[in-house]
Design an enzyme around this catalytic site. Structure first.
Site, PDB file in Angstrom:
ATOM      1  N   HIS A 264      -7.501  -2.464  10.021  1.00  0.00           N
ATOM      2  CA  HIS A 264      -6.284  -1.351  10.243  1.00  0.00           C
ATOM      3  C   HIS A 264      -5.773  -1.696  11.510  1.00  0.00           C
ATOM      4  O   HIS A 264      -6.430  -2.110  12.402  1.00  0.00           O
ATOM      5  CB  HIS A 264      -7.101   0.003  10.144  1.00  0.00           C
ATOM      6  CG  HIS A 264      -6.088   1.107  10.904  1.00  0.00           C
ATOM      7  ND1 HIS A 264      -5.815   1.423  11.937  1.00  0.00           N
ATOM      8  CD2 HIS A 264      -5.124   1.809  10.172  1.00  0.00           C
ATOM      9  CE1 HIS A 264      -4.806   2.448  12.133  1.00  0.00           C
ATOM     10  NE2 HIS A 264      -4.487   2.654  10.970  1.00  0.00           N
TER      11      HIS A 264
ATOM     12  N   GLU B 246     -10.545   2.770   9.670  1.00  0.00           N
ATOM     13  CA  GLU B 246      -9.771   3.377  10.777  1.00  0.00           C
ATOM     14  C   GLU B 246     -10.470   4.325  11.672  1.00  0.00           C
ATOM     15  O   GLU B 246      -9.685   4.381  12.662  1.00  0.00           O
ATOM     16  CB  GLU B 246      -8.515   4.042   9.979  1.00  0.00           C
ATOM     17  CG  GLU B 246      -7.397   4.471  10.648  1.00  0.00           C
ATOM     18  CD  GLU B 246      -6.199   4.912   9.901  1.00  0.00           C
ATOM     19  OE1 GLU B 246      -5.466   5.703  10.267  1.00  0.00           O
ATOM     20  OE2 GLU B 246      -6.381   4.869   8.663  1.00  0.00           O
TER      21      GLU B 246
ATOM     22  N   ASP C 185     -10.916  -1.366  13.105  1.00  0.00           N
ATOM     23  CA  ASP C 185      -9.942  -1.644  13.853  1.00  0.00           C
ATOM     24  C   ASP C 185     -10.182  -1.943  15.496  1.00  0.00           C
ATOM     25  O   ASP C 185     -11.180  -1.101  16.217  1.00  0.00           O
ATOM     26  CB  ASP C 185      -9.242  -0.209  14.027  1.00  0.00           C
ATOM     27  CG  ASP C 185      -7.637  -0.136  14.716  1.00  0.00           C
ATOM     28  OD1 ASP C 185      -7.629  -0.855  15.836  1.00  0.00           O
ATOM     29  OD2 ASP C 185      -6.871   0.457  14.272  1.00  0.00           O
TER      30      ASP C 185
ATOM     31  N   GLU D 298      -8.408   3.892  -0.397  1.00  0.00           N
ATOM     32  CA  GLU D 298      -8.800   3.848   0.990  1.00  0.00           C
ATOM     33  C   GLU D 298      -9.068   5.394   1.533  1.00  0.00           C
ATOM     34  O   GLU D 298      -8.325   6.357   1.314  1.00  0.00           O
ATOM     35  CB  GLU D 298      -7.472   3.401   1.832  1.00  0.00           C
ATOM     36  CG  GLU D 298      -7.708   3.206   3.377  1.00  0.00           C
ATOM     37  CD  GLU D 298      -6.590   2.408   4.023  1.00  0.00           C
ATOM     38  OE1 GLU D 298      -6.454   2.502   5.099  1.00  0.00           O
ATOM     39  OE2 GLU D 298      -6.058   1.470   3.284  1.00  0.00           O
TER      40      GLU D 298
ATOM     41  N   GLU E 148      -2.959  -5.978   7.341  1.00  0.00           N
ATOM     42  CA  GLU E 148      -2.036  -5.015   7.313  1.00  0.00           C
ATOM     43  C   GLU E 148      -0.750  -5.312   8.149  1.00  0.00           C
ATOM     44  O   GLU E 148      -0.921  -5.856   9.107  1.00  0.00           O
ATOM     45  CB  GLU E 148      -2.684  -3.720   7.872  1.00  0.00           C
ATOM     46  CG  GLU E 148      -1.870  -2.505   7.448  1.00  0.00           C
ATOM     47  CD  GLU E 148      -2.481  -1.106   7.758  1.00  0.00           C
ATOM     48  OE1 GLU E 148      -1.998  -0.069   7.299  1.00  0.00           O
ATOM     49  OE2 GLU E 148      -3.317  -1.186   8.423  1.00  0.00           O
TER      50      GLU E 148
ATOM     51  N   LYS F  73       0.559  -1.071  -0.074  1.00  0.00           N
ATOM     52  CA  LYS F  73      -0.001   0.136  -0.115  1.00  0.00           C
ATOM     53  C   LYS F  73       0.896   1.125  -0.117  1.00  0.00           C
ATOM     54  O   LYS F  73       1.793   1.249   0.619  1.00  0.00           O
ATOM     55  CB  LYS F  73      -0.684   0.045   1.262  1.00  0.00           C
ATOM     56  CG  LYS F  73      -1.822   1.107   1.293  1.00  0.00           C
ATOM     57  CD  LYS F  73      -3.167   0.870   2.003  1.00  0.00           C
ATOM     58  CE  LYS F  73      -2.507   1.050   3.633  1.00  0.00           C
ATOM     59  NZ  LYS F  73      -3.758   0.924   4.654  1.00  0.00           N
TER      60      LYS F  73
ATOM     61  N   ASP G  47      -3.731   4.841  -0.310  1.00  0.00           N
ATOM     62  CA  ASP G  47      -4.604   5.299   0.924  1.00  0.00           C
ATOM     63  C   ASP G  47      -4.446   6.716   0.947  1.00  0.00           C
ATOM     64  O   ASP G  47      -3.364   7.604   0.906  1.00  0.00           O
ATOM     65  CB  ASP G  47      -3.805   4.826   1.997  1.00  0.00           C
ATOM     66  CG  ASP G  47      -4.354   5.227   3.317  1.00  0.00           C
ATOM     67  OD1 ASP G  47      -5.370   5.915   3.492  1.00  0.00           O
ATOM     68  OD2 ASP G  47      -3.773   4.765   4.540  1.00  0.00           O
TER      69      ASP G  47
ATOM     70  N   LYS H 145       0.706   5.616  -0.059  1.00  0.00           N
ATOM     71  CA  LYS H 145      -0.052   6.863   0.384  1.00  0.00           C
ATOM     72  C   LYS H 145      -0.118   7.975  -1.078  1.00  0.00           C
ATOM     73  O   LYS H 145       0.947   7.986  -1.607  1.00  0.00           O
ATOM     74  CB  LYS H 145       0.730   7.764   1.528  1.00  0.00           C
ATOM     75  CG  LYS H 145       0.938   7.033   2.601  1.00  0.00           C
ATOM     76  CD  LYS H 145      -0.370   6.617   3.294  1.00  0.00           C
ATOM     77  CE  LYS H 145       0.025   5.972   4.839  1.00  0.00           C
ATOM     78  NZ  LYS H 145      -1.431   5.769   5.478  1.00  0.00           N
TER      79      LYS H 145
ATOM     80  N   ASN I 257      -6.043   9.122   3.231  1.00  0.00           N
ATOM     81  CA  ASN I 257      -5.924   9.714   4.540  1.00  0.00           C
ATOM     82  C   ASN I 257      -6.890  10.759   4.432  1.00  0.00           C
ATOM     83  O   ASN I 257      -6.278  11.782   5.064  1.00  0.00           O
ATOM     84  CB  ASN I 257      -4.622   9.892   4.857  1.00  0.00           C
ATOM     85  CG  ASN I 257      -3.866   8.730   5.507  1.00  0.00           C
ATOM     86  OD1 ASN I 257      -2.503   8.204   4.860  1.00  0.00           O
ATOM     87  ND2 ASN I 257      -4.280   7.705   6.196  1.00  0.00           N
TER      88      ASN I 257
END
Length: 309
Positions: free
Chosen positions: A244, A194, A217, A168, A266, A111, A142, A113, A144
């Site tokens: 997560h 997450e 999570d 993600e 992960e 993965k 991801d 970012k 975020n």
């Protein structure tokens, strides 16, 4: 703040309780005085810590690792994907070097970012990584929560060509309708969880078709008790769970091994040194713990060093 919540409000309520009545204890703490202060965030994470400790006690008393105590589904190993790389602040050359190095360790999924100020730079980086790793390696990205709906719709479409496993956290985690629009329009599955803190929020995401990989999570929802409920809800909708790892995988390896619709986990190899039985990944797979409990026992000298005083 989490430790203070436990000390002040949860610990006194545990005195004299039987840990094997974990669900009763969960209800009592969930609807105790802290219910009026917050039903997510700090109070929920404090409840998670207590709940995890109770499941650890029960599985240790039974002489079983938690994954077996819960009813093992994957008794040999579980697939890992590597998140310990692909960082947003690295140059493109460093990014490629890091991810190809991860593949040399035996991982088959990675993965990276995204979320640069200019999405064109994200596109260029994803394109470069895909070219470097080839078509057979699984690739996730991801965001975020860095995009708005317009950016996510535009660039999500453009990034489809790179055969991504998932996109993600593209939006604010409270924006269920925005994620539903993306799930409807994009050919890249939406992953999140997450920053989703309870089963009711997950219910709304799932029933509205706004999530396709459920990343619940155990340290963010209220522990193992609630995690299992959410995993069951996802199973009822034929959705995969890929947690997560806010716990760096120590507890989640047990949960994934015990849950039929949990397909992989992960991997972030942080703070491994503090645990008596740290996570262990060999050639891209977690090897399952064999000691009784939830793999949360901290080596005494590190407990003393890092404890909140």
């Amino acid at each position: 703040m989490i430790a203070d919540t436990i000390d002040r409000y949860y610990a006194p309520a545990l005195i004299g309780k039987d840990p094997f009545n974990v669900k009763q204890i969960w209800d009592e703490l969930r609807f105790g005085p802290m219910h009026w202060i917050g039903r997510s965030g700090i109070t929920h994470m404090a409840l998670a810590a207590v709940d995890i400790a109770l499941w650890d006690i029960m599985s240790k008393a039974a002489g079983k690792p938690l994954w077996q105590y819960l009813g093992g589904h994957k008794p040999d190993k579980i697939k890992a994907y590597n998140t310990n790389g692909g960082w947003l602040n690295w140059s493109k050359d460093q990014l490629i070097k890091d991810i190809t190095g991860i593949l040399e360790q035996g991982f088959t999924a990675v993965k990276m970012k995204v979320g640069k100020p200019d999405p064109r730079e994200d596109f260029d980086r994803v394109q470069a990584v895909r070219r470097a790793i080839g078509d057979e390696v699984g690739l996730m990205i991801d965001v975020n929560q860095q995009w708005n709906i317009t950016t996510a719709m535009t660039w999500g479409k453009k990034l489809e060509q790179f055969d991504l496993i998932w996109l993600e956290e593209p939006l604010n985690p409270d924006d269920i309708s925005g994620h539903r629009k993306l799930a409807d329009e994009l050919n890249v599955p939406i992953a999140l969880g997450e920053h989703v803190y309870n089963k009711y929020a997950f219910r709304d995401y799932i029933t509205q078709g706004a999530v396709e990989y459920v990343q619940v999570d155990v340290t963010r929802v209220a522990g193992i008790t609630e995690w299992l409920q959410i995993a069951g809800l996802a199973a009822a909708h034929d959705l995969p769970v890929c947690p997560h790892v806010g716990d760096m995988g120590q507890i989640h390896q047990h949960l994934v091994a015990a849950t039929p619709n949990a397909i992989m986990l992960e991997y972030i190899p942080w703070i491994k040194h503090i645990f008596e039985e740290p996570i262990n990944v060999v050639n891209g797979f977690y090897t399952l713990p064999q000691q009784p409990g939830a793999s949360t026992t901290i080596i005494p000298r590190y407990f003393n060093e890092y404890r909140v005083r």
